[in-house]
Each structure stands twice: as C-alpha cells, then as structure tokens.
Design a protein around this motif. Structure first.
Motif, short mmCIF file in Angstrom:
data_model
loop_
_atom_site.label_atom_id
_atom_site.label_comp_id
_atom_site.label_asym_id
_atom_site.label_seq_id
_atom_site.Cartn_x
_atom_site.Cartn_y
_atom_site.Cartn_z
N VAL A 100 -42.55 -33.02 10.88
CA VAL A 100 -43.03 -32.07 9.87
C VAL A 100 -44.32 -32.57 9.23
O VAL A 100 -45.25 -31.80 8.96
CB VAL A 100 -41.95 -31.85 8.79
CG1 VAL A 100 -42.51 -31.08 7.59
CG2 VAL A 100 -40.74 -31.12 9.37
N ARG A 117 -46.01 -25.64 5.14
CA ARG A 117 -46.01 -27.00 5.69
C ARG A 117 -47.19 -27.85 5.23
O ARG A 117 -47.04 -29.04 4.97
CB ARG A 117 -46.02 -26.88 7.22
CG ARG A 117 -45.81 -28.18 7.96
CD ARG A 117 -45.84 -27.91 9.45
NE ARG A 117 -45.82 -29.13 10.23
CZ ARG A 117 -46.18 -29.18 11.50
NH1 ARG A 117 -46.55 -28.09 12.12
NH2 ARG A 117 -46.15 -30.33 12.17
N TRP A 127 -41.51 -23.92 6.41
CA TRP A 127 -42.45 -24.05 7.52
C TRP A 127 -43.79 -23.38 7.23
O TRP A 127 -44.85 -23.92 7.57
CB TRP A 127 -41.84 -23.48 8.80
CG TRP A 127 -42.59 -23.91 10.02
CD1 TRP A 127 -43.37 -23.14 10.83
CD2 TRP A 127 -42.66 -25.24 10.55
NE1 TRP A 127 -43.91 -23.90 11.85
CE2 TRP A 127 -43.48 -25.19 11.69
CE3 TRP A 127 -42.08 -26.46 10.18
CZ2 TRP A 127 -43.77 -26.31 12.46
CZ3 TRP A 127 -42.35 -27.57 10.94
CH2 TRP A 127 -43.19 -27.50 12.06
N CYS A 134 -36.04 -26.27 8.70
CA CYS A 134 -37.49 -26.14 8.59
C CYS A 134 -37.90 -24.75 8.13
O CYS A 134 -39.02 -24.55 7.65
CB CYS A 134 -38.15 -26.45 9.94
SG CYS A 134 -38.10 -28.20 10.40
#
Length: 306
Positions: free
Chosen positions: A242, A114, A111, A107
């Motif tokens: 996610v 996102r 991230w 991630c």
C-alpha cells in the motif's frame, strides 16, 4: 469525531488507522485513536518501537491516552466468520462521536485515498535516507536488474496458529516474476529462517537472492520502495505494498490468507494485484486444531475444579 481503537501488531494498527481516518475525512469529521491493551506483539524496533505513533511522525498528534468524553456511540466490526467481506458499508454511516472497533483489513476503505495514506505513514527521515542508500548500493551491485522484495511470514506464531502458507506459494510467485522480467534479484525479508532447510533457505538456493532483513521499520520501508513485490498473508506485508508509490509497481499476492481454521476475506488485498495460487500449510492447520483442543481441555479442567 471518530475514534478508532488500535490493537495488535503494526500492520493491523495501520489498517485500522488508515481506514477510519479516511472515513472521518470523507465525512469532514475529526479523527483520533486510542491504544487497546493487548500482548499480541511479535516484533518491535529497537529505535522506533512497535506503535504507529512512535514510528510515523505524522500520526503522533492524533494519539490519545484516554477515550474522549465526547464519544457516545460504539461500532464494532463483525467477527470474521459472520462477514462475507472485510469492507463493511455500515462503518461509513455511523453516528458522530463513535468509537470504532476492529482491524478494518480491507484496502477498499482507503484505496482511492492511497496517496494520503502514504503521507500519513511517511517514515522518519533517517530511515528513508538509510534505505535509499542501501537500495542504491544494491542497484550498483546488480546494474539493470529488477529488485524484487519478497516477504515470508513463517515464524512460530504462524506455524502454530494455522496462519502459515504452504511453501510452494513463494516458488510459484518467483516463477511468475521470472516470466515477467529478466534476471531479477530477490530481496528477502522474513520473521524466521531455519538454520538448515525450510522455505527461506530453499528459496535462497534456487534463486538469485540478497538477504535484506533488518529491523521492523527498516523492512517495511525497504519493501515499500521496490518496484516488484511478493507479499504474503500478513497485514504488515500488505501495508508495505500500500505504501509503495512507484507508478510501475507490480505486486504478487497469495490467492488465500489463512487465519487459523478460517480465511481472511479477499478484499484485504487490492484488486489490481496479481493473485498467485496458494494454500494453507497442512501442518500449520493441524497445529491450530491441536491448540484449540488443548484450550478446551484446560478450560474443562478448571471448570471441573473450580
């Protein structure tokens, strides 16, 4: 230009796409992806298939059937046993016109990006509407009660290849949810449920549950809409979290991610998710040893008779 080779099942495809596209955007470079030939597909959607470019409309334009002639370099992710983390800083500094090979299951690659990743993987409108309707019906059936998407990966591919978690993980996670919210309902999604016994049936007997399992795309979409999630050691499961855009999202994840005789690195999960004690299922690890031994025996047989 950066081009990534997409391979294996949907969650792995999504990680590779999101990670390398984020790298390309941060470098102001163009991005594309090609599909590797493989047979590591365990599920497909009758309507949408099992490829990111057939499922997510926003990815279609970047899919190429052939490697661009402009590609002159190749970067390959180090093997799992040789790396201490899935996030590889060297992937960020490759030359222009590089083919990127790997799953990029961290991630950390995307991230901070996102919200863009969530747009890239926007679901087809008909699926969005169907899932929103289903969730509204569940909220009407269970007014005021938190809905907890709970994902199990316990199919034959996991049990035979050393990837299965011990059953107690899901019970530890559910008990943690009960400490944090009142009167939840667990929405169950899974790849396999035994006719009798097994972790899914045992979970059904212990907690208030609704079986919500549907198609591949339905499950990914619906899990991503729930404010509470119990995910497992699966890139598909992680990607559902996610894609979760709820501001008050709470995600519980296993403390380990077994992969055969090894373990996925911890940065495959987001740092802010709640880690729940988990362990590899001993029978699954044993099965993996057996599969490896069988492979060596077959290889030795053919070598001796060739």
């Amino acid at each position: 230009m950066l081009t990534v080779t997409i391979s294996d099942q949907l969650g792995n495809q999504m990680f590779a796409y999101a990670s390398v596209k984020t790298i390309a955007q941060n470098r102001d470079e163009s991005f594309s992806f090609v599909r590797a030939e493989n047979n590591l597909i365990n599920d497909t959607d009758k309507q949408y298939g099992n490829e990111i470019h057939t499922i997510f409309p926003n990815t279609k334009a970047e899919f190429l059937t052939e490697l661009p002639t402009a590609i002159t370099h190749t970067w390959e992710e180090p093997p799992l046993k040789e790396r201490t983390a899935n996030y590889q800083p060297s992937a960020l500094t490759v030359p222009e016109n590089t083919l990127m090979k790997g799953h990029f299951i961290s991630c950390q690659y995307f991230w901070e990006n996102r919200s863009q990743v969530q747009k890239w993987f926007s679901f087809p409108e008909d699926m969005e509407l169907a899932v929103q309707k289903e969730l509204a019906e569940l909220q009407t059936k269970y007014p005021g009660r938190p809905l907890v998407a709970t994902h199990f990966r316990v199919g034959r591919d996991y049990t035979q290849q050393g990837c299965c978690l011990a059953d107690d993980y899901w019970f530890h996670a559910a008990d943690e949810v009960l400490k944090r919210c009142q009167n939840p309902v667990f929405l169950l999604f899974y790849d396999h449920k035994d006719e009798k016994g097994g972790v899914v049936n045992n979970f059904l007997q212990k907690y208030d549950c609704e079986v919500c399992r549907g198609s591949l795309v339905h499950d990914l979409c619906m899990m991503s809409k729930c404010h509470w999630q119990i995910i497992c050691n699966s890139s598909f499961s992680i990607m559902s979290a996610v894609l979760n855009a709820n501001q008050d999202q709470t995600v519980l994840r296993p403390s380990v991610y077994p992969v055969g005789l090894d373990f996925q690195k911890d940065d495959c999960f987001a740092e802010e998710w709640i880690s729940i004690p988990a362990r590899q299922d001993p029978a699954s690890r044993r099965n993996c040893h057996i599969q490896i031994l069988k492979g060596k025996i077959v290889k030795a047989f053919y070598n001796n008779h060739s």
